[in-house]
Design a protein around this motif. Structure first.
Motif, mmCIF file in Angstrom:
data_model
loop_
_atom_site.group_PDB
_atom_site.id
_atom_site.type_symbol
_atom_site.label_atom_id
_atom_site.label_comp_id
_atom_site.label_asym_id
_atom_site.label_seq_id
_atom_site.Cartn_x
_atom_site.Cartn_y
_atom_site.Cartn_z
ATOM 1 N N PRO A 327 0.897 -1.160 -0.016
ATOM 2 C CA PRO A 327 0.105 0.028 0.039
ATOM 3 C C PRO A 327 0.918 1.269 0.044
ATOM 4 C CG PRO A 327 -0.317 -0.997 2.183
ATOM 5 C CD PRO A 327 0.663 -2.010 1.299
ATOM 6 N N ARG A 328 0.305 2.253 -0.715
ATOM 7 C CA ARG A 328 1.131 3.609 -0.752
ATOM 8 C C ARG A 328 0.457 4.566 0.440
ATOM 9 N NH1 ARG A 328 3.599 4.956 -5.341
ATOM 10 N NH2 ARG A 328 3.282 6.918 -4.772
ATOM 11 N N ARG A 329 1.055 5.752 0.331
ATOM 12 C CA ARG A 329 0.560 6.388 1.530
ATOM 13 C C ARG A 329 -0.669 6.862 1.551
ATOM 14 N NH1 ARG A 329 4.230 9.921 3.901
ATOM 15 N NH2 ARG A 329 5.583 9.981 1.991
ATOM 16 N N SER A 330 -1.152 7.250 0.602
ATOM 17 C CA SER A 330 -2.739 7.812 0.468
ATOM 18 C C SER A 330 -3.665 6.674 0.751
ATOM 19 C CB SER A 330 -2.898 7.987 -1.335
ATOM 20 O OG SER A 330 -2.734 6.861 -1.965
ATOM 21 N N LEU A 348 -3.241 4.927 11.424
ATOM 22 C CA LEU A 348 -3.443 5.239 10.006
ATOM 23 C C LEU A 348 -3.092 6.723 9.470
ATOM 24 C CD1 LEU A 348 -6.558 2.994 9.659
ATOM 25 C CD2 LEU A 348 -4.357 2.314 8.556
ATOM 26 N N LEU A 349 -3.517 7.568 10.314
ATOM 27 C CA LEU A 349 -3.301 9.095 9.732
ATOM 28 C C LEU A 349 -1.758 9.345 10.226
ATOM 29 C CD1 LEU A 349 -6.406 10.867 11.421
ATOM 30 C CD2 LEU A 349 -5.997 10.434 8.992
ATOM 31 N N TYR A 356 6.171 11.506 8.710
ATOM 32 C CA TYR A 356 6.465 10.067 9.265
ATOM 33 C C TYR A 356 6.802 9.138 8.131
ATOM 34 C CZ TYR A 356 4.363 11.882 13.676
ATOM 35 O OH TYR A 356 3.931 12.644 14.641
ATOM 36 N N THR A 357 7.714 9.557 7.170
ATOM 37 C CA THR A 357 8.023 8.773 6.194
ATOM 38 C C THR A 357 8.663 7.578 6.709
ATOM 39 O OG1 THR A 357 7.986 10.602 4.370
ATOM 40 C CG2 THR A 357 9.467 8.571 3.917
ATOM 41 N N GLU A 358 9.696 7.481 7.499
ATOM 42 C CA GLU A 358 10.456 6.514 7.818
ATOM 43 C C GLU A 358 9.611 5.446 8.584
ATOM 44 O OE1 GLU A 358 14.406 5.460 10.559
ATOM 45 O OE2 GLU A 358 13.920 7.344 10.122
ATOM 46 N N ASP A 359 8.506 5.734 9.459
ATOM 47 C CA ASP A 359 7.768 4.842 9.875
ATOM 48 C C ASP A 359 7.068 4.076 8.596
ATOM 49 O OD1 ASP A 359 8.242 5.753 12.199
ATOM 50 O OD2 ASP A 359 6.688 6.795 12.733
#
Length: 643
Positions: A327-330, A348-349, A356-359
């Protein structure tokens, strides 16, 4: 679940056109994500592949955003080529686009010499035609830790702010909050059983999911494992019988649209039990009141399935939705809208927040976590039926495989035969496919959707395929008499094998050198019999190296230089094959690099750079050598196909 505020006054239509050129789906995903961001700003974005827009109407579109990936040797993707060729017309005036504002984002991979060339070319041509730039062009790199995502999100936010400045909202209308659900544009409903025009047959689909433009039907005649059962990787040789004789050439690819396995579909229905009653009942798509009120007919986005066609939820899950994708960020923002547990919603948010890209990376890309596993972890998410047919949900993309055979066949031409001047049509082709199947460090199984789909198909199974040619630059050298040197570890040898047989029938006297590497000579030296036969007849020059074979030693413990070396192809380039690499450089030869992406392409370029530095008595710096190697790509002498 949060919702938007439909009681707000609706602004006048503020259309924005988002055009993408996408080979593997990355640019398409980003274009759709940008569309959602603009929709929250109360714009009416239309997201289309570039070829879907009549290029002659581009001046009618006043605000246009391009999201473009680079394919092949700096080419535009296939779904952008028709549009691009129109833009290159010489009769277009310099002020043709003077009334159009544009900006662009490139998706590339810096392991390629022609990094982000496609987006650069599009931007340059738009400016030549008088287009006004909205904001600075940006380029994302797949090699970055966060891929192209991290830069794209920052760029897209700046773009949204810029557009709101240029086109401010009227009084009383506000931007949708980030935690508000964008209303669906299409609704998925049980098919009307009383319709006399389109009666819905129970449990029977009226939509053919296999039909694609330019597709042909093939039949699998061979599905043969070519690595031992004890070997860690299952590699298959597929032979396909084509429904009609077809001309294909080295460098062509076969596009296969896979299906989700039954186990994955059943797992999804188990995780979303409230959707199970729809699994085998006919459904149909209809536009929602939100779509009708906010989008004039000419701006309405296309649905996943043609309205008026009937299908079941099982059809949708099997043939359309990529439920095993990472799954992608969106997607996490999308799931948060339907999370009934506050803790799940907050997490999820957090994943959807660029801070929080690393997470997100640690949760998704590092363990290759799938969409199904995400739904399992966040089991408080209850997806409504309509959510499955809106663009947050990833769809299955075709996968591309290099053709490993030649229409001339895999046999030498008869003695005394004249070189062929035309490529014949053939009703057979072959593919060499590594079946992706492994376990993560946490012992979670991972499989490649398409490779395992192919592996599951027994002989005599029909298969819908599309044969595609390289976008612009031919895989075959423009001057077929030039020498070539191919570096092709692993399954990267597939397109080179096709090229070797093509040259043996069209230019048999031209020098061809192959540097091949893999793990074990006894396990994964693909096409070894024919390649060694050709080398023994001096029809090709062959270098091989294997990284996991025992290191050959003499009784005194020193290296046995008479035996094959152990290591990687880079070792051969700057070692035993040095003279052939250098000769190919100075004699105007073409270099081919095919195989896995990542560290290998960079290591190979550095090894060729060392040959440049050592040639001619030395005296060349690393920076100068790097320019020479990069110049090979610009001059059409470096052809790279890595994946």
């Amino acid at each position: 679940m949060s919702t938007s505020t439909p009681s707000q006054p609706q602004p006048q239509p503020r259309p924005i056109t988002i055009l993408y050129g996408s080979e593997t789906g990355t640019s398409e995903d980003l274009a759709n994500e940008l569309g959602r961001m603009l929709e929250r700003c109360r714009f009416q974005p239309t997201v289309l592949p570039m070829n879907a827009l009549d290029a002659s109407t581009l001046p009618e579109h006043k605000t246009v955003v391009f999201v473009v990936s680079t394919a092949g040797q700096g080419d535009l993707p296939a779904n952008a080529l028709v549009f691009w060729k129109y833009l290159l017309r010489k009769n277009l005036l310099k002020d043709w686009l003077s009334g159009t504002k544009v900006t662009s984002f490139g998706c590339g991979d810096s392991s390629y010499v022609n990094y982000n060339w496609a987006a650069k070319k599009v931007r340059a041509r738009l400016r030549q035609l008088g287009a006004q730039e909205l904001m600075v062009h940006a380029e994302g790199d797949d090699q970055d830790d966060g891929g192209v995502d991290s830069l794209f999100i920052e760029w897209a936010k700046v773009l949204c702010d810029k557009l709101l400045q240029l086109f401010p909202l009227p009084p009383g209308v506000e931007v949708m909050p980030e935690d508000a659900t964008i209303p669906p544009k299409w609704t998925l409903q049980p098919a009307s059983t009383d319709s006399t025009l389109h009666p819905a047959p129970a449990g029977v689909s009226t939509f053919d999911f296999s039909l694609r433009p330019n597709s042909i039907t093939a039949t699998i005649t061979k599905n043969e494992r070519v690595t031992p059962e004890t070997h860690f990787q299952d590699v298959r040789l597929f032979e396909l019988s084509l429904s009609k004789p077809t001309v294909y050439t080295p460098g062509d690819t076969v596009s296969v649209l896979p299906r989700n396995p039954t186990t994955a579909v059943d797992a999804f229905l188990t995780l979303q039990p409230h959707l199970a009653p729809y699994a085998d009942s006919p459904l149909e798509l209809k536009p929602t009141p939100y779509l009708i009120a906010n989008y004039p007919p000419e701006l309405r986005p296309l649905p996943l399935v043609e309205p008026g066609k009937f299908f079941t939820l099982r059809d949708l899950l099997t043939n359309i939705l990529d439920i095993t994708a990472i799954p992608r960020r969106s997607f996490f923002q999308f799931l948060a809208d339907y999370a009934e547990d506050p803790m799940h919603k907050d997490r999820l948010l957090q994943f959807s927040n660029p801070q929080y890209t690393e997470d997100l990376w640690n949760y998704t890309l590092r363990p290759r976590r799938t969409l199904l596993e995400t739904l399992e972890d966040f089991n408080a998410v209850k997806l409504p039926l309509d959510a499955l047919v809106n663009p947050y949900f990833p769809v299955i993309k075709p996968r591309l495989f290099s053709v490993s055979s030649s229409p001339f066949g895999n046999e030498l031409p008869p003695p005394g035969a004249k070189p062929a001047t035309e490529t014949p049509a053939s009703d057979k082709l072959e593919l060499l496919v590594a079946i992706v199947k492994y376990k993560t460090k946490l012992s979670r199984p991972r499989i490649g959707l398409c490779s395992n789909y192919l592996a599951s198909l027994p002989p005599n199974t029909p298969l819908n395929i599309v044969i595609s040619h390289p976008a612009t630059q031919s895989f075959i050298p423009k001057d077929p008499t030039l020498p070539i040197l191919a570096i092709a570890p692993g399954t990267g040898v597939a397109p080179i094998r096709a090229l070797i047989w093509h040259r043996l029938h069209t230019n048999p006297s031209t020098k061809t050198t192959l540097i091949f590497g893999n793990r074990n000579r006894s396990s994964d030296f693909f096409f070894h019999s024919e390649l060694e036969m050709l080398a023994s007849k001096s029809l090709i020059k062959l270098y091989t190296i294997f990284s996991r074979d025992p290191k050959p030693l003499l009784p005194d413990g020193t290296a046995d230089t008479t035996k094959p070396e152990v290591g990687y192809v880079q070792k051969l380039i700057s070692g035993k094959a040095w003279r052939d690499v250098y000769d190919n450089l100075v004699n105007g030869g073409v270099f081919y690099l095919c195989g896995s992406s990542g560290a290998m392409p960079k290591g190979v370029r550095e090894a060729v750079g060392k040959v440049v530095m050592g040639g001619g008595g030395g005296g060349i710096s690393y920076e100068q050598a790097e320019k020479v190697v990069n110049g090979l790509g610009k001059g059409g002498r470096w052809v790279q196909e890595t994946w």
